[in-house]
Motif scaffolding. Structure first.
Motif, PDB file in Angstrom:
ATOM      1  N   LEU A  20       0.824  -1.212   0.000  1.00 25.88           N
ATOM      2  CA  LEU A  20       0.000   0.000   0.000  1.00 25.88           C
ATOM      3  C   LEU A  20       0.858   1.262   0.000  1.00 25.88           C
ATOM      4  O   LEU A  20       0.559   2.228  -0.699  1.00 25.88           O
ATOM      5  CB  LEU A  20      -0.944   0.004   1.193  1.00 25.88           C
ATOM      6  CG  LEU A  20      -2.088  -1.003   1.143  1.00 25.88           C
ATOM      7  CD1 LEU A  20      -2.848  -1.012   2.460  1.00 25.88           C
ATOM      8  CD2 LEU A  20      -3.023  -0.687  -0.008  1.00 25.88           C
ATOM      9  N   LEU A  21       1.935   1.258   0.775  1.00 26.13           N
ATOM     10  CA  LEU A  21       2.825   2.407   0.822  1.00 26.13           C
ATOM     11  C   LEU A  21       3.497   2.625  -0.530  1.00 26.13           C
ATOM     12  O   LEU A  21       3.614   3.762  -0.997  1.00 26.13           O
ATOM     13  CB  LEU A  21       3.867   2.209   1.917  1.00 26.13           C
ATOM     14  CG  LEU A  21       4.770   3.379   2.231  1.00 26.13           C
ATOM     15  CD1 LEU A  21       3.947   4.555   2.735  1.00 26.13           C
ATOM     16  CD2 LEU A  21       5.795   2.979   3.263  1.00 26.13           C
ATOM     17  N   GLY A  23       2.240   1.755  -3.440  1.00 31.62           N
ATOM     18  CA  GLY A  23       1.207   2.266  -4.333  1.00 31.62           C
ATOM     19  C   GLY A  23       0.937   3.739  -4.089  1.00 31.62           C
ATOM     20  O   GLY A  23       0.737   4.513  -5.033  1.00 31.62           O
ATOM     21  N   LEU A  24       0.975   4.144  -2.823  1.00 25.65           N
ATOM     22  CA  LEU A  24       0.780   5.549  -2.496  1.00 25.65           C
ATOM     23  C   LEU A  24       1.897   6.403  -3.067  1.00 25.65           C
ATOM     24  O   LEU A  24       1.650   7.465  -3.663  1.00 25.65           O
ATOM     25  CB  LEU A  24       0.702   5.724  -0.971  1.00 25.65           C
ATOM     26  CG  LEU A  24       0.536   7.142  -0.462  1.00 25.65           C
ATOM     27  CD1 LEU A  24      -0.837   7.687  -0.838  1.00 25.65           C
ATOM     28  CD2 LEU A  24       0.735   7.177   1.035  1.00 25.65           C
ATOM     29  N   PHE A  25       3.141   5.972  -2.922  1.00 19.26           N
ATOM     30  CA  PHE A  25       4.260   6.718  -3.492  1.00 19.26           C
ATOM     31  C   PHE A  25       4.175   6.769  -5.016  1.00 19.26           C
ATOM     32  O   PHE A  25       4.504   7.771  -5.632  1.00 19.26           O
ATOM     33  CB  PHE A  25       5.602   6.126  -3.058  1.00 19.26           C
ATOM     34  CG  PHE A  25       6.016   6.552  -1.687  1.00 19.26           C
ATOM     35  CD1 PHE A  25       6.212   7.883  -1.384  1.00 19.26           C
ATOM     36  CD2 PHE A  25       6.210   5.617  -0.702  1.00 19.26           C
ATOM     37  CE1 PHE A  25       6.596   8.290  -0.125  1.00 19.26           C
ATOM     38  CE2 PHE A  25       6.588   5.999   0.567  1.00 19.26           C
ATOM     39  CZ  PHE A  25       6.788   7.336   0.862  1.00 19.26           C
ATOM     40  N   TRP A  26       3.739   5.676  -5.618  1.00 26.61           N
ATOM     41  CA  TRP A  26       3.607   5.652  -7.074  1.00 26.61           C
ATOM     42  C   TRP A  26       2.546   6.657  -7.533  1.00 26.61           C
ATOM     43  O   TRP A  26       2.741   7.385  -8.500  1.00 26.61           O
ATOM     44  CB  TRP A  26       3.264   4.242  -7.552  1.00 26.61           C
ATOM     45  CG  TRP A  26       3.073   4.159  -9.016  1.00 26.61           C
ATOM     46  CD1 TRP A  26       4.039   4.209  -9.977  1.00 26.61           C
ATOM     47  CD2 TRP A  26       1.828   4.030  -9.704  1.00 26.61           C
ATOM     48  NE1 TRP A  26       3.472   4.113 -11.214  1.00 26.61           N
ATOM     49  CE2 TRP A  26       2.108   4.005 -11.085  1.00 26.61           C
ATOM     50  CE3 TRP A  26       0.514   3.924  -9.285  1.00 26.61           C
ATOM     51  CZ2 TRP A  26       1.115   3.889 -12.030  1.00 26.61           C
ATOM     52  CZ3 TRP A  26      -0.473   3.812 -10.231  1.00 26.61           C
ATOM     53  CH2 TRP A  26      -0.165   3.794 -11.587  1.00 26.61           C
ATOM     54  N   LEU A  27       1.410   6.684  -6.836  1.00 31.34           N
ATOM     55  CA  LEU A  27       0.358   7.640  -7.186  1.00 31.34           C
ATOM     56  C   LEU A  27       0.807   9.079  -6.951  1.00 31.34           C
ATOM     57  O   LEU A  27       0.517   9.966  -7.760  1.00 31.34           O
ATOM     58  CB  LEU A  27      -0.912   7.363  -6.383  1.00 31.34           C
ATOM     59  CG  LEU A  27      -1.745   6.179  -6.847  1.00 31.34           C
ATOM     60  CD1 LEU A  27      -2.884   5.930  -5.876  1.00 31.34           C
ATOM     61  CD2 LEU A  27      -2.279   6.423  -8.240  1.00 31.34           C
ATOM     62  N   LEU A  28       1.499   9.327  -5.837  1.00 33.58           N
ATOM     63  CA  LEU A  28       1.976  10.677  -5.561  1.00 33.58           C
ATOM     64  C   LEU A  28       3.001  11.136  -6.593  1.00 33.58           C
ATOM     65  O   LEU A  28       3.060  12.316  -6.915  1.00 33.58           O
ATOM     66  CB  LEU A  28       2.583  10.758  -4.162  1.00 33.58           C
ATOM     67  CG  LEU A  28       1.604  10.819  -2.999  1.00 33.58           C
ATOM     68  CD1 LEU A  28       2.352  10.799  -1.674  1.00 33.58           C
ATOM     69  CD2 LEU A  28       0.734  12.057  -3.092  1.00 33.58           C
ATOM     70  N   SER A  29       3.792  10.213  -7.113  1.00 30.43           N
ATOM     71  CA  SER A  29       4.801  10.602  -8.099  1.00 30.43           C
ATOM     72  C   SER A  29       4.174  11.052  -9.413  1.00 30.43           C
ATOM     73  O   SER A  29       4.822  11.739 -10.200  1.00 30.43           O
ATOM     74  CB  SER A  29       5.775   9.448  -8.352  1.00 30.43           C
ATOM     75  OG  SER A  29       5.136   8.411  -9.070  1.00 30.43           O
ATOM     76  N   LEU A  63       3.502  13.495   6.266  1.00 28.01           N
ATOM     77  CA  LEU A  63       2.428  12.607   5.822  1.00 28.01           C
ATOM     78  C   LEU A  63       2.394  11.311   6.631  1.00 28.01           C
ATOM     79  O   LEU A  63       1.323  10.863   7.046  1.00 28.01           O
ATOM     80  CB  LEU A  63       2.566  12.290   4.337  1.00 28.01           C
ATOM     81  CG  LEU A  63       2.268  13.423   3.370  1.00 28.01           C
ATOM     82  CD1 LEU A  63       2.596  13.006   1.943  1.00 28.01           C
ATOM     83  CD2 LEU A  63       0.820  13.849   3.480  1.00 28.01           C
ATOM     84  N   LEU A  67      -0.650   9.958   9.057  1.00 24.39           N
ATOM     85  CA  LEU A  67      -1.263   8.649   8.813  1.00 24.39           C
ATOM     86  C   LEU A  67      -1.112   7.717  10.012  1.00 24.39           C
ATOM     87  O   LEU A  67      -2.076   7.049  10.413  1.00 24.39           O
ATOM     88  CB  LEU A  67      -0.651   7.999   7.573  1.00 24.39           C
ATOM     89  CG  LEU A  67      -1.083   8.562   6.232  1.00 24.39           C
ATOM     90  CD1 LEU A  67      -0.278   7.929   5.108  1.00 24.39           C
ATOM     91  CD2 LEU A  67      -2.563   8.337   6.018  1.00 24.39           C
TER      92      LEU A  67
END
Length: 74
Positions: A20-21, A23-29, A63, A67
């Motif tokens: 999940l972490l 995926g979050l970094f990928w989306l934020l990038s 962040l 969280l």
């Protein structure tokens, strides 16, 4: 002492958290270029370069603090 069953469950939860972490970094990038924010220190002279992502580190720390406080507050 930790038995094999609970340790296996713990590893699965930790792996899911890392997934999940990631995926979050990928989306934020896709929206924010971490490592190239204003406040990140980058210096290059000749064939030597130095890069310290100060602003990116502070943003990630903020962040994660928010969280983790939301999930683990009692």
């Amino acid at each position: 002492m930790i038995d094999g069953g609970s340790f296996g469950k713990w590893l699965m939860v930790a792996g899911a958290g890392l997934l999940l972490l990631g995926g979050l970094f990928w989306l934020l990038s896709q929206f924010v270029s971490l490592g190239r924010l204003p406040g990140d220190i980058s210096w290059q002279k000749g064939n030597f370069s130095f890069h310290f992502p100060l602003a990116s580190s502070l943003l990630i720390s903020l962040l994660l603090t928010i969280l983790l406080n939301l999930f683990f507050r009692r």
